[in-house]
Design a protein around this motif. Sequence first.
Motif, PDB file in Angstrom:
ATOM      1  N   PHE A 295     -52.607 -33.335   5.762  1.00  0.00           N
ATOM      2  CA  PHE A 295     -51.606 -32.854   6.707  1.00  0.00           C
ATOM      3  C   PHE A 295     -50.203 -32.965   6.104  1.00  0.00           C
ATOM      4  CE2 PHE A 295     -48.515 -33.807  10.101  1.00  0.00           C
ATOM      5  CZ  PHE A 295     -48.576 -32.616  10.796  1.00  0.00           C
ATOM      6  N   LEU A 296     -49.914 -34.071   5.432  1.00  0.00           N
ATOM      7  CA  LEU A 296     -48.608 -34.214   4.793  1.00  0.00           C
ATOM      8  C   LEU A 296     -48.405 -33.144   3.732  1.00  0.00           C
ATOM      9  CD1 LEU A 296     -48.329 -38.104   4.349  1.00  0.00           C
ATOM     10  CD2 LEU A 296     -47.297 -36.669   6.124  1.00  0.00           C
ATOM     11  N   ARG A 297     -49.447 -32.851   2.970  1.00  0.00           N
ATOM     12  CA  ARG A 297     -49.370 -31.774   1.986  1.00  0.00           C
ATOM     13  C   ARG A 297     -49.094 -30.433   2.685  1.00  0.00           C
ATOM     14  NH1 ARG A 297     -48.071 -32.768  -3.138  1.00  0.00           N
ATOM     15  NH2 ARG A 297     -49.666 -33.893  -4.335  1.00  0.00           N
ATOM     16  N   TYR A 298     -49.739 -30.232   3.821  1.00  0.00           N
ATOM     17  CA  TYR A 298     -49.541 -28.994   4.572  1.00  0.00           C
ATOM     18  C   TYR A 298     -48.100 -28.884   5.047  1.00  0.00           C
ATOM     19  CZ  TYR A 298     -50.266 -25.411   8.154  1.00  0.00           C
ATOM     20  OH  TYR A 298     -50.189 -24.271   8.908  1.00  0.00           O
ATOM     21  N   VAL A 299     -47.531 -29.995   5.524  1.00  0.00           N
ATOM     22  CA  VAL A 299     -46.131 -30.006   5.948  1.00  0.00           C
ATOM     23  C   VAL A 299     -45.230 -29.597   4.791  1.00  0.00           C
ATOM     24  CG1 VAL A 299     -44.230 -31.517   6.681  1.00  0.00           C
ATOM     25  CG2 VAL A 299     -46.476 -31.715   7.764  1.00  0.00           C
ATOM     26  N   GLU A 300     -45.538 -30.097   3.598  1.00  0.00           N
ATOM     27  CA  GLU A 300     -44.743 -29.750   2.427  1.00  0.00           C
ATOM     28  C   GLU A 300     -44.915 -28.274   2.063  1.00  0.00           C
ATOM     29  OE1 GLU A 300     -43.763 -31.989  -1.715  1.00  0.00           O
ATOM     30  OE2 GLU A 300     -45.879 -31.664  -1.298  1.00  0.00           O
ATOM     31  N   THR A 301     -46.134 -27.759   2.229  1.00  0.00           N
ATOM     32  CA  THR A 301     -46.431 -26.371   1.860  1.00  0.00           C
ATOM     33  C   THR A 301     -45.713 -25.382   2.761  1.00  0.00           C
ATOM     34  OG1 THR A 301     -48.608 -26.985   0.998  1.00  0.00           O
ATOM     35  CG2 THR A 301     -48.276 -24.666   1.566  1.00  0.00           C
ATOM     36  N   ILE A 302     -45.728 -25.631   4.081  1.00  0.00           N
ATOM     37  CA  ILE A 302     -45.127 -24.660   4.994  1.00  0.00           C
ATOM     38  C   ILE A 302     -43.610 -24.691   4.925  1.00  0.00           C
ATOM     39  CG2 ILE A 302     -47.101 -24.708   6.550  1.00  0.00           C
ATOM     40  CD1 ILE A 302     -45.532 -26.488   8.433  1.00  0.00           C
ATOM     41  N   GLY A 303     -43.030 -25.824   4.524  1.00  0.00           N
ATOM     42  CA  GLY A 303     -41.575 -25.913   4.377  1.00  0.00           C
ATOM     43  C   GLY A 303     -40.856 -25.791   5.717  1.00  0.00           C
ATOM     44  N   GLY A 304     -39.574 -26.084   5.717  1.00  0.00           N
ATOM     45  CA  GLY A 304     -38.769 -25.948   6.936  1.00  0.00           C
ATOM     46  C   GLY A 304     -39.083 -27.015   7.964  1.00  0.00           C
ATOM     47  N   ASP A 305     -38.440 -26.883   9.107  1.00  0.00           N
ATOM     48  CA  ASP A 305     -38.614 -27.849  10.178  1.00  0.00           C
ATOM     49  C   ASP A 305     -39.908 -27.594  10.938  1.00  0.00           C
ATOM     50  OD1 ASP A 305     -36.179 -29.035   9.564  1.00  0.00           O
ATOM     51  OD2 ASP A 305     -35.065 -27.706  10.939  1.00  0.00           O
ATOM     52  N   LEU A 306     -40.540 -28.651  11.373  1.00  0.00           N
ATOM     53  CA  LEU A 306     -41.722 -28.535  12.216  1.00  0.00           C
ATOM     54  C   LEU A 306     -41.285 -28.130  13.630  1.00  0.00           C
ATOM     55  CD1 LEU A 306     -43.547 -31.700  10.899  1.00  0.00           C
ATOM     56  CD2 LEU A 306     -44.384 -29.362  10.696  1.00  0.00           C
TER      57      LEU A 306
ATOM     58  N   VAL B 200     -57.885 -23.515   3.322  1.00  0.00           N
ATOM     59  CA  VAL B 200     -58.152 -24.227   2.072  1.00  0.00           C
ATOM     60  C   VAL B 200     -57.405 -25.556   2.002  1.00  0.00           C
ATOM     61  CG1 VAL B 200     -56.305 -23.100   0.772  1.00  0.00           C
ATOM     62  CG2 VAL B 200     -58.324 -23.946  -0.430  1.00  0.00           C
ATOM     63  N   ASN B 201     -56.267 -25.656   2.673  1.00  0.00           N
ATOM     64  CA  ASN B 201     -55.516 -26.910   2.651  1.00  0.00           C
ATOM     65  C   ASN B 201     -56.265 -28.057   3.313  1.00  0.00           C
ATOM     66  OD1 ASN B 201     -52.774 -26.164   1.531  1.00  0.00           O
ATOM     67  ND2 ASN B 201     -52.988 -24.637   3.145  1.00  0.00           N
ATOM     68  N   PHE B 202     -57.234 -27.715   4.194  1.00  0.00           N
ATOM     69  CA  PHE B 202     -57.940 -28.752   4.934  1.00  0.00           C
ATOM     70  C   PHE B 202     -59.431 -28.769   4.640  1.00  0.00           C
ATOM     71  CE2 PHE B 202     -54.109 -27.920   7.349  1.00  0.00           C
ATOM     72  CZ  PHE B 202     -53.640 -29.205   7.575  1.00  0.00           C
ATOM     73  N   ALA B 203     -59.870 -28.046   3.616  1.00  0.00           N
ATOM     74  CA  ALA B 203     -61.286 -28.022   3.276  1.00  0.00           C
ATOM     75  C   ALA B 203     -61.760 -29.417   2.880  1.00  0.00           C
ATOM     76  CB  ALA B 203     -61.542 -27.044   2.134  1.00  0.00           C
ATOM     77  N   VAL B 204     -62.979 -29.749   3.319  1.00  0.00           N
ATOM     78  CA  VAL B 204     -63.549 -31.050   2.978  1.00  0.00           C
ATOM     79  C   VAL B 204     -63.699 -31.150   1.469  1.00  0.00           C
ATOM     80  CG1 VAL B 204     -65.547 -32.545   3.232  1.00  0.00           C
ATOM     81  CG2 VAL B 204     -64.760 -31.195   5.182  1.00  0.00           C
ATOM     82  N   GLY B 205     -63.238 -32.261   0.895  1.00  0.00           N
ATOM     83  CA  GLY B 205     -63.365 -32.470  -0.536  1.00  0.00           C
ATOM     84  C   GLY B 205     -62.192 -31.965  -1.348  1.00  0.00           C
ATOM     85  N   ARG B 206     -61.280 -31.252  -0.716  1.00  0.00           N
ATOM     86  CA  ARG B 206     -60.108 -30.777  -1.455  1.00  0.00           C
ATOM     87  C   ARG B 206     -59.250 -31.992  -1.835  1.00  0.00           C
ATOM     88  NH1 ARG B 206     -57.117 -26.412  -2.698  1.00  0.00           N
ATOM     89  NH2 ARG B 206     -54.847 -26.564  -2.639  1.00  0.00           N
ATOM     90  N   LEU B 207     -58.753 -31.991  -3.083  1.00  0.00           N
ATOM     91  CA  LEU B 207     -57.944 -33.112  -3.553  1.00  0.00           C
ATOM     92  C   LEU B 207     -56.703 -33.268  -2.695  1.00  0.00           C
ATOM     93  CD1 LEU B 207     -58.197 -32.638  -7.429  1.00  0.00           C
ATOM     94  CD2 LEU B 207     -59.417 -34.284  -6.004  1.00  0.00           C
ATOM     95  N   ALA B 208     -56.455 -34.484  -2.245  1.00  0.00           N
ATOM     96  CA  ALA B 208     -55.307 -34.737  -1.380  1.00  0.00           C
ATOM     97  C   ALA B 208     -54.384 -35.781  -1.995  1.00  0.00           C
ATOM     98  CB  ALA B 208     -55.784 -35.209  -0.010  1.00  0.00           C
ATOM     99  N   ASP B 209     -54.468 -35.946  -3.314  1.00  0.00           N
ATOM    100  CA  ASP B 209     -53.606 -36.933  -3.976  1.00  0.00           C
ATOM    101  C   ASP B 209     -52.142 -36.556  -3.784  1.00  0.00           C
ATOM    102  OD1 ASP B 209     -55.815 -38.269  -4.832  1.00  0.00           O
ATOM    103  OD2 ASP B 209     -55.871 -37.321  -6.808  1.00  0.00           O
ATOM    104  N   ILE B 210     -51.316 -37.568  -3.646  1.00  0.00           N
ATOM    105  CA  ILE B 210     -49.899 -37.327  -3.445  1.00  0.00           C
ATOM    106  C   ILE B 210     -49.140 -38.555  -3.958  1.00  0.00           C
ATOM    107  CG2 ILE B 210     -49.975 -38.265  -1.095  1.00  0.00           C
ATOM    108  CD1 ILE B 210     -47.874 -36.209  -0.294  1.00  0.00           C
ATOM    109  N   ALA B 211     -48.072 -38.317  -4.662  1.00  0.00           N
ATOM    110  CA  ALA B 211     -47.284 -39.421  -5.205  1.00  0.00           C
ATOM    111  C   ALA B 211     -46.731 -40.269  -4.067  1.00  0.00           C
ATOM    112  CB  ALA B 211     -46.153 -38.882  -6.074  1.00  0.00           C
TER     113      ALA B 211
END
Length: 453
Positions: free
Chosen positions: A336-347, A286-297
């Motif tokens: 992708f940046l939102r996903y990085v924030e969601t998973i938390g911790g170090d990549l 769902v984090n990468f579904a087409v059309g999903r809102l990706a707004d970010i401050a």
Amino acid sequence: AQLRQEETVREALVMLRTDGAAPRLVAYVTPVEGAAAEEAPLRAALLRRLPDYMVPGRIVVLDAFPVTPNGKLDPAALPAPPETQDLVMGPEGETQQAIAAIWCDVLGRTSVGANQNFFDLGGNSLAALRVLNALKTRFPDKTIGVPLLFSHQDVASLAAAIDADAVGTTQVVRLNPRGSRPKLYCFPGLMVNTREYAPLVRRLGPDQPVTGFVCYSLTEEHKSVVSVEDIAARYAAHIRAECAGGSATLLGWSWGGVLAFEAARLLAGEVDIGFVGMLDVCNLDVNFAVGRLADIASADRARLAAQVATWLDRAPMRAEWENLFARMDDTLFTQFLRYVETIGGDLPTDGPGLGSREYELWTFIDNTLLYRRYSMAPFDVPVRVWLAENSVARGLDLVDWSRYSPRVDQVEVIPGVTHREIVDSARFHDSFARSLAKAWDAPRRAALAGAAE
């Protein structure tokens, strides 16, 4: 519980023994009076009903279980399984010895016989990836792919394949090469191989030929993949070469369902497809579904972008990541940046070897790019669907196959299983076996009757 269902077994228990070179499951049974309980047939019975990792490596038959002075079971007094070294051949030659040393290191054993099966010794899919990485290091002049270990499961045959340079990068594993029924082709999910289908293959019996495709991301060919259609075309070409003018059944688990459907479309008019089986096939995360809102401050975007840049400086797969980011549009990179924030911790920074967390993450994102560019075209082919109860309960974005085929003949929810567990489910195995019989046995009987007339 499964052992107790066997007619020769009176009592049964299974324990994890840690007194050997590596932890292992060992079963203990006592026979029914007048019956002869034997290890080999009992293990064979379990292998037909349970996934490999649940089957004890050894089954010890005792006249009675040891008990304490107050009559309770005494687990400490259960004997270690007798060794069978007299049946094991030692590795011979440089290649066999090198492979045996790698297996010992990965499996935590002190010795490995040339004729012992890797998976019977406790190997699994993750261990197989570690072995293959070690084999590539030890034999750098060979092109060694994932299917190798699944096609050559003992040291002797694996060494022979390497010495003969018969390894290559084939994406095919013969799960059962024999049988007279129409061939079954199994398509894998993302970052898994074909061994997950082994319990189903055993349930279908010796007369059902089954071929499994290794996930493209676990082969050398993944570097040249450009689209979903490209992946499916490679699988379809193999099926066409074997079955043109004949019949086949396709089965896809997770991401593999999309590939199976696309392969069936590519084979239209050339191969009679009994049906395409869909095993818990979901759309994109769902984090990468087409059309999903990706707004970010803007502040959050700058912080996360800086985190990614710092990580890239340390990432062994930096070149691969930079190539991946270059192929992203702004919307997907923001997701992708939102996903990085969601998973938390170090990549992760343990790539690029198969089985590493970094490679898995890279493959997931690369797969996302392929999927987002793919538009599934409707196609008139019989489809039968099996869903995991847990996936339905969680509200996963399961594909509605009635949008793509007018012939969705069956939709069945398998109770008590997750997306990962459904492929091991005995209930699914039984249902799929019935579907195969319905697809092929009735038409075959009708054809035979027509020929007799």
